[in-house]
Motif scaffolding. Sequence first.
Motif, PDB file in Angstrom:
ATOM      1  N   THR A 200       6.491  20.074  -8.484  1.00 18.14           N
ATOM      2  CA  THR A 200       7.844  19.662  -8.152  1.00 18.14           C
ATOM      3  C   THR A 200       8.850  20.229  -9.161  1.00 18.14           C
ATOM      4  N   SER A 201       8.411  20.388 -10.380  1.00 17.98           N
ATOM      5  CA  SER A 201       9.312  20.845 -11.431  1.00 17.98           C
ATOM      6  C   SER A 201       8.486  21.366 -12.586  1.00 17.98           C
ATOM      7  N   VAL A 202       9.122  22.141 -13.457  1.00 19.00           N
ATOM      8  CA  VAL A 202       8.463  22.582 -14.679  1.00 19.00           C
ATOM      9  C   VAL A 202       8.077  21.370 -15.513  1.00 19.00           C
ATOM     10  N   GLN A 203       8.901  20.325 -15.475  1.00 15.25           N
ATOM     11  CA  GLN A 203       8.578  19.095 -16.199  1.00 15.25           C
ATOM     12  C   GLN A 203       7.238  18.533 -15.752  1.00 15.25           C
ATOM     13  N   GLN A 204       7.008  18.532 -14.442  1.00 14.01           N
ATOM     14  CA  GLN A 204       5.751  17.986 -13.935  1.00 14.01           C
ATOM     15  C   GLN A 204       4.570  18.852 -14.389  1.00 14.01           C
ATOM     16  N   LEU A 330       4.988  29.299 -16.762  1.00  8.20           N
ATOM     17  CA  LEU A 330       5.749  28.402 -15.886  1.00  8.20           C
ATOM     18  C   LEU A 330       7.037  29.060 -15.393  1.00  8.20           C
ATOM     19  N   GLY A 331       7.271  28.977 -14.110  1.00  7.05           N
ATOM     20  CA  GLY A 331       8.517  29.484 -13.524  1.00  7.05           C
ATOM     21  C   GLY A 331       9.036  28.465 -12.524  1.00  7.05           C
ATOM     22  N   SER A 332      10.270  28.656 -12.074  1.00  8.64           N
ATOM     23  CA  SER A 332      10.886  27.660 -11.195  1.00  8.64           C
ATOM     24  C   SER A 332      11.836  28.327 -10.216  1.00  8.64           C
TER      25      SER A 332
ATOM     26  N   THR B 364       9.513  14.398 -13.358  1.00  6.35           N
ATOM     27  CA  THR B 364       9.640  15.254 -12.163  1.00  6.35           C
ATOM     28  C   THR B 364      11.072  15.648 -11.888  1.00  6.35           C
ATOM     29  N   ARG B 365      12.023  15.086 -12.553  1.00  7.24           N
ATOM     30  CA  ARG B 365      13.451  15.224 -12.278  1.00  7.24           C
ATOM     31  C   ARG B 365      13.848  14.369 -11.071  1.00  7.24           C
ATOM     32  N   GLN B 366      13.296  14.643  -9.902  1.00 12.74           N
ATOM     33  CA  GLN B 366      13.518  13.807  -8.722  1.00 12.74           C
ATOM     34  C   GLN B 366      12.636  14.346  -7.597  1.00 12.74           C
TER      35      GLN B 366
END
Lengths: 494, 494
Positions: A200-204, A330-332, B364-366
């Motif tokens: 879902t995100s780089v954070q995840q 990691l890319g987004s 996840t940000r959202q």
Amino acid sequence: MRKTPGNELALPVPKPGKGQQRWLHDALRQMILRGSLAPGIRLPATRDLSRQYGLARGTVASVYEQLAAEGYVAGAVGRGTFVAGELPENMQAGLRPLWRAAPQASSLPKSRLGHMLAASPFPLAALPPATPFRPAVPDLRAFPTAVWARVAAGRLRRSRPDWLQDGDPLGYVPLRREIAGYAGSARGIACSFGQVAIFTSVQQALDVCSRLLLEPGECAWIEEPGYPGARRVLAAAGADLVHIPVDNDGLVVAHGIRAAPNARLAYVTPARQSPTGVPLSAARRQALLEWAHRAGAALVEDDYDGEYRFSGRPLAALKSIDHDDRVIFLGSFSKLLFPALRIAYAVLPASLVEAVTGALSLVTRQTSSVLQVLLHEFIADGHFGRHIRRMRLKYRERAEALQSAAKRYWQGALLLPEIEAGLDVAARLTPDGNDRALAKAGAAQRLELRPLSAYAARESQAITGFLLGFAPFSPEEIDAGARQVARLLEHVPC
Amino acid sequence: MRKTPGNELALPVPKPGKGQQRWLHDALRQMILRGSLAPGIRLPATRDLSRQYGLARGTVASVYEQLAAEGYVAGAVGRGTFVAGELPENMQAGLRPLWRAAPQASSLPKSRLGHMLAASPFPLAALPPATPFRPAVPDLRAFPTAVWARVAAGRLRRSRPDWLQDGDPLGYVPLRREIAGYAGSARGIACSFGQVAIFTSVQQALDVCSRLLLEPGECAWIEEPGYPGARRVLAAAGADLVHIPVDNDGLVVAHGIRAAPNARLAYVTPARQSPTGVPLSAARRQALLEWAHRAGAALVEDDYDGEYRFSGRPLAALKSIDHDDRVIFLGSFSKLLFPALRIAYAVLPASLVEAVTGALSLVTRQTSSVLQVLLHEFIADGHFGRHIRRMRLKYRERAEALQSAAKRYWQGALLLPEIEAGLDVAARLTPDGNDRALAKAGAAQRLELRPLSAYAARESQAITGFLLGFAPFSPEEIDAGARQVARLLEHVPC
């Protein structure tokens, strides 16, 4: 007007001895007063409710009439019965909405890591549209909405039942093939789609990988100054963060080796260090890989906006020379298309593929296939490549507009390096000033100045200035914003 | 044919002393052989590559010709130059694709909790279409794909730039309002939209909430037998699981109080215990809430398929009588619409709202706004309610088909309780037999029999039988499947 989906109503169990009509009246009145039935909600048809609870239809109708006479509901022939907007006893609070009773309820204590997990550096509410100089965002006004809608409509119409069920936890294979091809040609990474995982995100991705690799309390290197999003998510996974300084060649690897030779992981932004913008030198890349090999550590390469390069040659990724297979790349798509899409990816070391598959499956099941299928179609039809090429030209022009505005208005009080890539640039205050105070003063006049000092974990390591975004603004907006900043620099003591 | 998005190529840095043409030829050849440039990838136009690397255009053209002569690329006038499908030296493996070199690379060790995180009970690859009696899935063939595509197209065309940026980490407010209204009317939960949080999955909600609330090593109650997805995600968050038996009134609360009076959290499925299907009795609900109050514990109520009820009254949720605000109510759209949508939600205690906002934002940000906006439109236009009402009728008919088939073919060897709700039912083997062996024999003939013993954490607590799904199958398919099962019961020793 809202509908009750499914048209069922969960009423409290009748107490013995109460008449049916009295029970139904009290139950509905209480649900309305407590807020279970919110203003504007439609009550079930008398026929449905009477069947559901085994009541005479006349009983239900009488109760609805009584509630209407008392002002709890309002009806219109042929449209149904709705909970009233203004409630008769609402202000008397004999029966307050249940959720408002929370203050006297005891609160649930958080765990130690829970406190860290809750401490996000990101905005906690939807943002207003970007004003100069919000960093790290693309130009959303330039996104081809009509094309996106057309592609989506065509694709969703052709949905087959098997696309509606859960797919591969690592993601939709055709999208992963596109990403593997792109990572190969544009970033020099030789990989198979089997190593590509969709998040879902780089954070995840950071969250999952650090939980897989780190025991709580183990050391992880992080750049100082560095990206707060990565710092906080690693901390919430239990990492003991070791802050490694950054100089003009990027992360000072030798410092890391002295400070924490046995760290298990290092987070780096080799293409354009966040926030300074410095690329990691070839010698440092080599030193980092050699250290990771000796230490048995994993390297996380966050390529957060590497795709936008305006001059010079594209730099191959650290992952492209990762012969020991220790780099997680990691890319987004958040900055390439739009943030609300929420699709990011990792190119994983082969030895992590199985574990990431399991972890993604366990903690999220998968990123929505609906999104992945739409994104794949958008790429396969060539819209993605076209959009990136258009944006690169646009952003280059805007980078130039910012450079000339800086020369024209800032007279060296705010120093800009040459902008070679990215959506934003780190401008340094000379002499070092109070960037937070300036940012606050700027915010009062709708100027978004992200202070560089916010990227330092330790006050003593802070550099001062602003991370200035140029990508979402027209040259005119950039010029006007730069003049505003100049006035701010003159008038606000720092 | 695939394109290189953005049309940039990251080549290794030229070594001094090598001629430009020689360098470019070797660099491209190496990228092709290692797999960075995969078969079918289009090379950049000679004009673009020459400009990017400051080479004469003729030099690039000569290199392309040479590579074509050697069989590495193939070109077509006006269409470009592509990496060949069959590579001349590919089989000689002098330069193997980099990612295949992984076996000799050392592997990254996993952490203790990482091993648990990687151990998912869910399928690790996309599944084939459902055959009888796959449980826990809706009828995907009945999903109104054309309506969904039309709603999506209309909504995406009207996208405004501010929808394209990151929104509220808890989710899109209009969707959360719909959910709050639905939780109120259909499940008796008085709540505001401010307490509703959108997640990718119930698994994600469980992961976030347990990490917020539990210190590693603290106790959590879990039903035995119970849902493996919850068990594993709690374990990966560091919980010390205490397995509490289930009887005909659901979770035996008194057993939990004896075994782990100071647990911090209990996971329950009050509407329809997973997998037994038993609802948690009113007395047990009260006892559970009282214990949680005394212990200061949080309760997680997983309402995984509560919306489908065929007879009897809808049961109000445990959350509806949660006057102490300790219950986290979890629901999902995976079974109401389709799993690949990946939208679930929680109704949170007021004291958890802030922490969940921070945690979602950090990890996840959202959840993608694209999905949330589409789902909201689908609900607001009335399609959601219509779909649920249609499906409820369909599933009721199928539940009846399964009950009659069971009577007709299984002669008590496999006992079905009355089906009042849900998408599946727990059928018990009498006498207790080897459900895993039967499931394996069934799989060989495309029968999906999920053994009930797989839901027990301890072999000794296992009940045997199968969780039989009926929702996705026509009455004819159910009848044919039941006959197959009867033959299996006769011929496979258990």
